[in-house]
Design a protein around this motif. Sequence first.
Motif, mmCIF file in Angstrom:
data_model
loop_
_atom_site.group_PDB
_atom_site.id
_atom_site.type_symbol
_atom_site.label_atom_id
_atom_site.label_comp_id
_atom_site.label_asym_id
_atom_site.label_seq_id
_atom_site.Cartn_x
_atom_site.Cartn_y
_atom_site.Cartn_z
ATOM 1 N N GLU A 103 -5.298 -1.100 8.014
ATOM 2 C CA GLU A 103 -5.407 0.224 8.624
ATOM 3 C C GLU A 103 -4.056 0.944 8.625
ATOM 4 O OE1 GLU A 103 -8.804 1.480 10.718
ATOM 5 O OE2 GLU A 103 -8.604 0.961 8.606
ATOM 6 N N LEU A 104 -2.985 0.192 8.837
ATOM 7 C CA LEU A 104 -1.653 0.795 8.780
ATOM 8 C C LEU A 104 -1.334 1.253 7.361
ATOM 9 C CD1 LEU A 104 1.126 1.361 10.205
ATOM 10 C CD2 LEU A 104 1.810 -0.918 9.416
ATOM 11 N N LEU A 105 -1.589 0.401 6.395
ATOM 12 C CA LEU A 105 -1.279 0.731 5.008
ATOM 13 C C LEU A 105 -2.123 1.896 4.494
ATOM 14 C CD1 LEU A 105 -0.917 -2.877 3.553
ATOM 15 C CD2 LEU A 105 0.919 -1.225 3.948
ATOM 16 N N SER A 106 -3.330 2.038 5.024
ATOM 17 C CA SER A 106 -4.201 3.132 4.583
ATOM 18 C C SER A 106 -3.813 4.471 5.200
ATOM 19 C CB SER A 106 -5.658 2.815 4.944
ATOM 20 O OG SER A 106 -5.865 2.962 6.346
ATOM 21 N N GLY A 107 -2.956 4.405 6.247
ATOM 22 C CA GLY A 107 -2.577 5.633 6.937
ATOM 23 C C GLY A 107 -3.426 5.949 8.142
ATOM 24 N N SER A 156 7.229 1.455 1.055
ATOM 25 C CA SER A 156 7.674 2.843 1.141
ATOM 26 C C SER A 156 6.814 3.604 2.150
ATOM 27 C CB SER A 156 7.552 3.506 -0.235
ATOM 28 O OG SER A 156 7.854 4.876 -0.164
ATOM 29 N N GLY A 157 7.458 4.414 2.970
ATOM 30 C CA GLY A 157 6.740 5.226 3.944
ATOM 31 C C GLY A 157 6.550 4.562 5.282
ATOM 32 N N LEU A 158 7.006 3.305 5.428
ATOM 33 C CA LEU A 158 6.881 2.589 6.697
ATOM 34 C C LEU A 158 8.251 2.180 7.219
ATOM 35 C CD1 LEU A 158 3.856 0.162 6.093
ATOM 36 C CD2 LEU A 158 3.827 2.418 7.187
ATOM 37 N N THR A 159 8.333 1.996 8.531
ATOM 38 C CA THR A 159 9.532 1.476 9.197
ATOM 39 C C THR A 159 9.123 0.287 10.056
ATOM 40 O OG1 THR A 159 10.588 3.644 9.280
ATOM 41 C CG2 THR A 159 11.371 1.997 10.852
ATOM 42 N N LYS A 166 4.641 4.471 10.713
ATOM 43 C CA LYS A 166 4.951 5.440 9.679
ATOM 44 C C LYS A 166 6.413 5.865 9.844
ATOM 45 C CE LYS A 166 0.230 7.207 9.247
ATOM 46 N NZ LYS A 166 -0.692 8.359 9.492
ATOM 47 N N GLU A 167 7.100 6.088 8.748
ATOM 48 C CA GLU A 167 8.534 6.358 8.807
ATOM 49 C C GLU A 167 8.868 7.652 9.530
ATOM 50 O OE1 GLU A 167 10.166 6.603 4.927
ATOM 51 O OE2 GLU A 167 8.924 8.312 4.304
ATOM 52 N N ALA A 168 7.885 8.498 9.783
ATOM 53 C CA ALA A 168 8.122 9.740 10.523
ATOM 54 C C ALA A 168 8.429 9.477 11.995
ATOM 55 C CB ALA A 168 6.907 10.657 10.409
#
Length: 529
Positions: A238-242, A262-265, A506-508
């Motif tokens: 679920e995390l990887l799917s966004g 990429s895109g994760l922290t 998410k890296e945001a």
Amino acid sequence: MLRRLAAALLSVLLVVLAPVAAQAFVWARSSDALTLDPHVANEGPTVALIQNIYEGLTERDRAGRLGPLLAVSWRMLPEEPTVWEFKLRGGVTFQDGSRFSADDVVFSYRRAKQPNSGFSDYFASVVAIEKVDDLTVRIRTRGPNPAFVENTPAIFIMSKAWSERNGAAQIPDNATTDANFANAHANGTGAFVLVSRQPHVRTELRRNEAYWNRGHVALGIANLTYRPIPRASARVAELLSGAVDFLQDVPIQDLPRLRAQSGLTVTSGVENRTIFLGFDVASQAPRGTEAGGRNPFADLRVRRAMNIAIDRDQIQRVVMRGEALPSGIIIPPLVNGWTGELDTPPPFAPARARQLLAEAGYPEGFATTLYCPNDRYVYGEETCRALVLMLGRVGIRVKLVAQPQAEQSSALRRTPGPDLFLAGWGSPTYDSEQVFSSLYHSRDGQRGAYNATGYSDLQADEMIGKLSSEIDGGRRDALIARLWQKLRGDLIYLPLYHQMLSYAMKEAYDIPVDVSNMPKLKLVAAPTR
């Protein structure tokens, strides 16, 4: 015309660069809160969710430091050191618009003091809770209790009027089967308002636009969805799917992949929590144990044998993949009373363990049942499976019962408790007294609420009672040290490891690990476009 065009372009640019509120922030973890009633369950996921709605007189920051919240100041009265005085914050309202006052604090503290509260241990020394005026409350203790203020972040404040109006003034005898209105409804002073709740599915919150502290916290999340997802692979997917923005219980085996994604922290740190084994030491013959009609756990030699039959280094290295610190005591280094000497694990010595079992009258070992939560701790069930193998090698045949934390928590509140169980504990006060009071003191309606072992020692109880009224710091620390020496020798619990934590997001977003594993989502800023 050019000036108007330039102004319009500037306006568009500012909108693009300005932070925007997160409209659908999804927070996922392995288990659900047991209830929304803030005084029922002193249990991690429950408190972690509720703290977004309710608040205490004080709170701890991400590093565990105590600070003001609904109280602006506090002191022990110099002329009367058995009294704590709290000055309350004015201008605070509950989410239904009613005004917060001393009446709500007195009501909430008396409610949390009820014997069937999960927080009654915190009030063991309290004899009176009194209103002085609308913004002043005094707590009177049996003797001077310099550590009482350390309990206050955990006691959330309810609206007296709302609770009484909705029949929630009393905590049910069995909060699971006799849940009252506060079990699934809420009205706090906190940063988020309850929208809806589907137990074990999702809880929807929205930002409290009238939050009293809005100007001093980021409050960048407009809508917050809490989703319990027990299966580790499903949480990560679920995390990887966004579909998930913030994952709290990150499976250890997925950390390398998530750190490289990429895109994760991923943020990591040590938690204020120790994982350990406990026993039923009091029953004549525990119901899930076959040992010739006896209780093997009542024999210190058996407990010692089990302690040295456990290879903690292997658990750290193989099961936890380095994400744990082997322990010799059930408090982590963050807690007052910890020392390196106490925290030294015993050597792994299976041959000596078999010898001790033979000396205790179990040369062929015995059979028992290990109860283990499968949706609460990082690799908790995997740790239990490793323990089954290790204990089996010295002749202790273990049947594993893996169950949801809700069932495990309920079992730990009963007498007698499970035969053999895995549990974890973090001290919210960062002081050993809370651990002594909750886990070691005899169950007496106030202290010992989570002592599922049946352990009852008059000397230990007397020392714990003295600790709560010792005002001299040096004498108090010496008493804590003596208690740990005694209790460590009695070996009522087998420390396994101090748990480490990792959050993935998410890296945001930037959400550092909270040492109490209570992420404060009011501090999360909105992402930028």
